[in-house]
Structure formats: structure tokens, C-alpha cells
Design a protein around this motif. Structure first.
Motif, PDB file in Angstrom:
ATOM      1  N   ALA A  51     -41.232 -18.844 -28.731  1.00 33.60           N
ATOM      2  CA  ALA A  51     -42.115 -17.979 -27.924  1.00 33.60           C
ATOM      3  C   ALA A  51     -42.505 -18.673 -26.622  1.00 33.60           C
ATOM      4  CB  ALA A  51     -43.358 -17.621 -28.735  1.00 33.60           C
ATOM      5  N   VAL A  52     -42.829 -19.962 -26.706  1.00 32.66           N
ATOM      6  CA  VAL A  52     -43.313 -20.668 -25.508  1.00 32.66           C
ATOM      7  C   VAL A  52     -42.185 -20.845 -24.488  1.00 32.66           C
ATOM      8  CG1 VAL A  52     -44.350 -22.820 -24.672  1.00 32.66           C
ATOM      9  CG2 VAL A  52     -45.172 -21.791 -26.783  1.00 32.66           C
ATOM     10  N   ILE A  53     -40.979 -21.123 -24.964  1.00 33.57           N
ATOM     11  CA  ILE A  53     -39.845 -21.269 -24.031  1.00 33.57           C
ATOM     12  C   ILE A  53     -39.585 -19.928 -23.335  1.00 33.57           C
ATOM     13  CG2 ILE A  53     -37.353 -21.709 -23.866  1.00 33.57           C
ATOM     14  CD1 ILE A  53     -37.779 -23.612 -26.359  1.00 33.57           C
ATOM     15  N   THR A  54     -39.567 -18.844 -24.118  1.00 30.34           N
ATOM     16  CA  THR A  54     -39.343 -17.512 -23.529  1.00 30.34           C
ATOM     17  C   THR A  54     -40.393 -17.230 -22.456  1.00 30.34           C
ATOM     18  OG1 THR A  54     -38.505 -16.773 -25.668  1.00 30.34           O
ATOM     19  CG2 THR A  54     -39.061 -15.055 -24.084  1.00 30.34           C
ATOM     20  N   ARG A  55     -41.656 -17.500 -22.799  1.00 28.76           N
ATOM     21  CA  ARG A  55     -42.743 -17.237 -21.841  1.00 28.76           C
ATOM     22  C   ARG A  55     -42.593 -18.075 -20.579  1.00 28.76           C
ATOM     23  NH1 ARG A  55     -48.057 -16.997 -25.832  1.00 28.76           N
ATOM     24  NH2 ARG A  55     -47.249 -15.273 -27.051  1.00 28.76           N
ATOM     25  N   THR A  56     -42.269 -19.349 -20.757  1.00 29.43           N
ATOM     26  CA  THR A  56     -42.220 -20.241 -19.591  1.00 29.43           C
ATOM     27  C   THR A  56     -41.114 -19.806 -18.630  1.00 29.43           C
ATOM     28  OG1 THR A  56     -42.842 -21.984 -21.137  1.00 29.43           O
ATOM     29  CG2 THR A  56     -42.297 -22.678 -18.915  1.00 29.43           C
ATOM     30  N   ILE A  57     -39.942 -19.478 -19.178  1.00 32.04           N
ATOM     31  CA  ILE A  57     -38.832 -19.044 -18.310  1.00 32.04           C
ATOM     32  C   ILE A  57     -39.218 -17.749 -17.593  1.00 32.04           C
ATOM     33  CG2 ILE A  57     -36.434 -18.214 -18.285  1.00 32.04           C
ATOM     34  CD1 ILE A  57     -35.982 -20.069 -20.769  1.00 32.04           C
ATOM     35  N   CYS A  58     -39.774 -16.803 -18.347  1.00 31.44           N
ATOM     36  CA  CYS A  58     -40.156 -15.518 -17.741  1.00 31.44           C
ATOM     37  C   CYS A  58     -41.209 -15.727 -16.656  1.00 31.44           C
ATOM     38  CB  CYS A  58     -40.699 -14.568 -18.807  1.00 31.44           C
ATOM     39  SG  CYS A  58     -39.419 -13.885 -19.863  1.00 31.44           S
ATOM     40  N   LEU A  59     -42.233 -16.514 -16.958  1.00 31.41           N
ATOM     41  CA  LEU A  59     -43.312 -16.705 -15.984  1.00 31.41           C
ATOM     42  C   LEU A  59     -42.784 -17.404 -14.730  1.00 31.41           C
ATOM     43  CD1 LEU A  59     -46.143 -17.592 -18.515  1.00 31.41           C
ATOM     44  CD2 LEU A  59     -46.085 -15.576 -17.018  1.00 31.41           C
ATOM     45  N   ALA A  60     -41.860 -18.347 -14.914  1.00 32.78           N
ATOM     46  CA  ALA A  60     -41.265 -19.014 -13.745  1.00 32.78           C
ATOM     47  C   ALA A  60     -40.556 -17.989 -12.868  1.00 32.78           C
ATOM     48  CB  ALA A  60     -40.282 -20.088 -14.203  1.00 32.78           C
ATOM     49  N   ALA A  61     -39.871 -17.035 -13.519  1.00 33.80           N
ATOM     50  CA  ALA A  61     -39.057 -16.059 -12.777  1.00 33.80           C
ATOM     51  C   ALA A  61     -39.859 -14.829 -12.356  1.00 33.80           C
ATOM     52  CB  ALA A  61     -37.865 -15.640 -13.632  1.00 33.80           C
ATOM     53  N   GLY A  62     -41.163 -14.832 -12.634  1.00 37.38           N
ATOM     54  CA  GLY A  62     -42.003 -13.701 -12.221  1.00 37.38           C
ATOM     55  C   GLY A  62     -41.836 -12.476 -13.103  1.00 37.38           C
ATOM     56  N   ILE A  63     -41.396 -12.692 -14.344  1.00 41.17           N
ATOM     57  CA  ILE A  63     -41.223 -11.573 -15.291  1.00 41.17           C
ATOM     58  C   ILE A  63     -42.376 -11.611 -16.283  1.00 41.17           C
ATOM     59  CG2 ILE A  63     -39.743 -10.676 -17.147  1.00 41.17           C
ATOM     60  CD1 ILE A  63     -37.404 -12.157 -15.708  1.00 41.17           C
ATOM     61  N   ASN A  64     -42.954 -10.456 -16.583  1.00 39.88           N
ATOM     62  CA  ASN A  64     -44.034 -10.424 -17.573  1.00 39.88           C
ATOM     63  C   ASN A  64     -43.436 -10.627 -18.967  1.00 39.88           C
ATOM     64  OD1 ASN A  64     -46.064  -9.892 -19.336  1.00 39.88           O
ATOM     65  ND2 ASN A  64     -46.708  -7.960 -18.389  1.00 39.88           N
ATOM     66  N   PRO A  65     -43.749 -11.752 -19.641  1.00 39.79           N
ATOM     67  CA  PRO A  65     -43.111 -12.016 -20.937  1.00 39.79           C
ATOM     68  C   PRO A  65     -43.738 -11.222 -22.073  1.00 39.79           C
ATOM     69  CG  PRO A  65     -44.581 -13.820 -20.357  1.00 39.79           C
ATOM     70  CD  PRO A  65     -44.653 -12.829 -19.237  1.00 39.79           C
ATOM     71  N   PHE A  66     -44.860 -10.564 -21.802  1.00 44.65           N
ATOM     72  CA  PHE A  66     -45.618  -9.950 -22.895  1.00 44.65           C
ATOM     73  C   PHE A  66     -45.318  -8.464 -23.073  1.00 44.65           C
ATOM     74  CE2 PHE A  66     -48.121 -13.478 -21.124  1.00 44.65           C
ATOM     75  CZ  PHE A  66     -48.094 -14.319 -22.218  1.00 44.65           C
ATOM     76  N   GLU A  67     -44.472  -7.886 -22.203  1.00 46.13           N
ATOM     77  CA  GLU A  67     -44.191  -6.441 -22.319  1.00 46.13           C
ATOM     78  C   GLU A  67     -43.331  -6.147 -23.523  1.00 46.13           C
ATOM     79  OE1 GLU A  67     -42.547  -5.128 -18.645  1.00 46.13           O
ATOM     80  OE2 GLU A  67     -44.512  -4.947 -17.713  1.00 46.13           O
TER      81      GLU A  67
END
Ligand SMILES: Cc1cc2nc3c(=O)[nH]c(=O)nc-3n(C[C@H](O)[C@H](O)[C@H](O)COP(=O)(O)OP(=O)(O)OC[C@H]3O[C@@H](n4cnc5c(N)ncnc54)[C@H](O)[C@@H]3O)c2cc1C
Ligand code: SF4
Length: 329
Positions: A313-329
């Protein structure tokens, strides 16, 4: 706690003269060092207060990148103008560490060189392998915060430094100085796995200190991010922390470094996950695939298999947040 001499050097030459005497250790702000002394784990005869050297307190940017002195505090890193945007992973890591009071004092050099937080290591009552004893008490004991990678060397600590995790993602270099001169090494080569040497966490010799940390210059399109998962919202050590540095070409990732903290005895790069991102458009689905790949080969202990889904979960979130993608949708 033993009595000791307190030395305030006026130059690097003074530092090395003091270090010539066995039993001398350098001190940043002493947060970790004094903890170790109070528990009776180390008994230095003399502490050399590096923070009295103003020459080791700097943060500047030039064609070689951003260069940071080891006396810069975590608080200063967390809010520095030069660490906004591309290099934000370091500021985020510093900001997430410990408490405001500790961040105000803790130095970058001390954070990188702090000793492990394994509770058996920190207790005088447990003569474990890292202290020269015969057993690793965590291996069959309370190991819920211990390593899921690199844990085959007789000691299953996780590396405690948040700034190390971020700096490895940023591809940093360390300047190491001794009486013999200076050398610059990649942070990738600084930390030491227990399987190589169980008694040390890094390659520094007794008369060597870190005198600068350099983040190489990043071309346009470079992005970074750091994310820390704790058990509780108030200050806490991470159960999982991740830093990423990605060279973007539009929405395509040309190259990536993904580093896990609280996962292994050293900040742990995950090349299989990095390969998943390379030359691909970053999406939530791709980030999830990278997170799956990152956990390949994990060897959890009796109490810490829960870290695998947490890291995913944390890796997915970090990559998404770096790329400006909302990881929680
Ligand atoms: C309650 C609590 C929570 C914490 N949470 C976190 C956290 O979430 N994340 C995190 O990363 N850290 C955390 N920490 C650790 C804290 O950030 C470190 O103890 C601190 O950064 C150490 O910095 P210092 O300047 O006090 O180092 P010191 O204690 O002075 O030194 C630590 C070690 O580094 C060596 N050293 C210092 N400077 C140099 C140098 N320039 N070259 C070579 N060796 C050097 C010293 O000899 C010593 O061995 C926490 C600490 C506490 C007490
Ligand atoms: S994990 Fe390492 S530091 Fe902790 S008890 Fe085992 S040998 Fe000691």
C-alpha cells in the motif's frame, strides 16, 4: 553513565587530533549517542562536539547539485527552499522523523549514522550478536518491527534513518573525510549488511566522518516523494517508509529509484519494482504492479508478515503521490 571529556573543536584538524586518541567519538546533537551512553552500551572517554564547527553547517546549490553539511538539522531540512519540488523527498523524510523538539536538534550526520533501534540491542540486559553475544533474540522473539529483507545475516534489524531512505532514492553521494584526505562515495555503498559485518551499520572507520552530502543535479522532469506509515498518528517510528525518485518524460517514467525504509538492515532498493516503472506511463494500476514486484523475495519473520501488505500500500501511494495521482480513489 561513564564520565567523559567534552571537546569543542575549532577546525577539522582539531577533530582528527582528538580522534587520534582511542575511545573518542564524534557527536552531532547527541540524541542517539547519549541514549547509548545512558544505557551503558558505549563508554566513550571523550566526545567531540561537531556542531561547534560552523564550516559543517551549510546547504547550497550549484552545478554539482545540492550540497548539505552534516550539521544541518532535520528541522532545517524539512523547510528549506532548495528542498522544495524536485528534492522534496528529503524534506518530507526529515519532517516526518521523530518530534519537533528532536528535529530542532538532530543533525543530518547523526541521523545517517544513528545506531539500530532493535529493543534487544538497546537494552543492556541482552547480549545479542550485534554486541558480540551468541544469539539474536529478535529472531525467535519480538520481531514485529524487524526486517523482511536482508535478514539472513544473523541480525534482523531495520535501518532507522529516514533521511538515508530519501537520500538513496535521490542518488546522493557522501563526502567522507579522514586525516588522510577525502573520498566521495555513492550512498548505495555506504551501508553494510549484517551478512558482511554484523558489528557495523556503515563503512566509516574510527577516524572518518561525513563532511558533506550531495544530491546530484536533476534535469527537468525529475520528481521525488517520501511517505511514512506509522502505527499511530502522533510521533512514531515507521512500520514502513518509502522514497521514490523518478525521471519523467511527460507522463512516462524514464528511470526510477525506489527505496524502502524499516524493511531491511540497510535502506533497501527494489530494482524489480523500478523495472516495472521504466519507460511506462505512471498509473495507479502500474504503481500497484510495482508494489507487487517490490515484495518479491521478502522473507518475513514470525511476527512481521503484516509488513508485506503494508509496504504494498505504501509503495503504491508513494509512486502515485510523486506522479500527482490520487492513490485513494
Ligand atoms: C523518540 C524518538 C523518535 C525518533 N524517530 C525517528 C524517526 O522516525 N526517523 C528517524 O530517522 N530518526 C528518528 N529518531 C532518531 C533521531 O532522529 C536521531 O537520534 C538523530 O537524528 C541523531 O542526530 P544527532 O545529531 O543527535 O546524532 P548523535 O546522537 O550526536 O550521533 C549519532 C551517531 O552519529 C555519529 N555522527 C554524528 N555526526 C557524524 C558525522 N558528521 N560523521 C560521522 N558520524 C557522525 C555519532 O558518532 C553517533 O554514533 C528518533 C529519536 C527519538 C529519540
Ligand atoms: S536483530 Fe540484531 S540487534 Fe536485534 S537482537 Fe538480533 S542481533 Fe541483536
Amino acid at each position: 553513565m561513564n564520565s567523559f571529556e567534552y571537546a569543542k573543536p575549532e577546525s577539522l584538524k582539531d577533530v582528527f587530533n582528538f580522534l587520534n586518541d582511542p575511545g573518542t567519538m564524534v557527536k552531532g546533537s547527541g540524541i542517539d549517542l547519549l541514549d547509548m551512553m545512558k544505557e551503558g552500551l558505549i563508554q566513550p572517554k571523550r566526545l567531540v562536539h561537531l556542531r561547534s564547527l560552523k564550516d559543517l553547517h551549510f546547504l547550497n546549490e550549484n552545478s554539482a547539485g545540492v550540497t548539505i553539511g552534516p550539521n544541518v538539522t532535520l528541522d532545517e531540512l524539512s523547510s528549506h527552499e532548495k528542498l522544495k519540488g524536485r528534492y522534496q523527498a528529503l524534506a518530507q523524510a526529515a519532517d516526518a522523523a521523530a518530534t519537533p523538539q528532536i528535529r530542532n536538534a538532530a543533525t543530518l550526520g547523526g541521523n545517517l549514522c544513528q545506531r539500530p533501534r532493535c529493543w534487544y540491542f538497546r537494552s543492556h540486559d541482552f547480549d545479542c550478536k550485534r554486541k558480540g553475544g551468541k544469539a539474536c533474540f529478535a529472531l525467535d522473539g519480538e520481531n514485529q518491527y524487524h526486517a523482511i529483507f536482508g535478514n539472513n545475516g544473523g541480525c534482523v534489524i531495520v535501518h532507522p534513518s529516514a533521511t538515508a531512505t530519501a537520500l538513496m532514492a535521490l542518488g546522493a553521494k557522501l563526502k567522507i573525510t579522514s586525516p588522510k584526505g577525502e573520498r566521495e562515495i555513492s550512498i548505495d555503498d555506504f551501508f553494510v549488511l549484517p551478512v558482511k559485518d554484523i558489528f557495523r551499520e556503515n563503512i566509516l572507520e574510527a577516524n572518518e566522518i561525513i563532511t558533506a552530502v550531495t544530491i546530484p543535479p536533476a534535469p527537468g522532469g525529475y520528481i521525488s516523494y517520501y511517505y511514512k506509515q506509522k502505527e499511530k498518528q502522533a510521533f512514531d517510528w515507521p512500520v514502513a517508509e518509502v522514497a521514490v525518485g523518478m525521471q519523467m518524460n511527460g507522463k512516462t517514467c524514464a528511470d526510477a529509484r525506489i527505496v524502502l525504509g524499516a524493511a531491511a538492515p540497510i535502506p533497501w532498493r527494489v530494482p524489480k519494482a523500478e523495472a516495472v516503472l521504466k519507460n511506462q506511463t505512471i498509473t495507479r494500476e502500474l504503481a500497484r504492479k510495482a508494489a507487487e514486484a517490490a515484495m518479491t523475495g521478502a522473507t518475513p519473520l514470525s511476527e512481521n508478515a503484516y509488513k508485506i501488505p503494508v509496504f504494498k500500500a505504501v509503495i503504491t501511494r508513494t509512486i502515485c503521490l510523486a506522479a500527482g495521482i490520487n492513490p485513494f480513489e
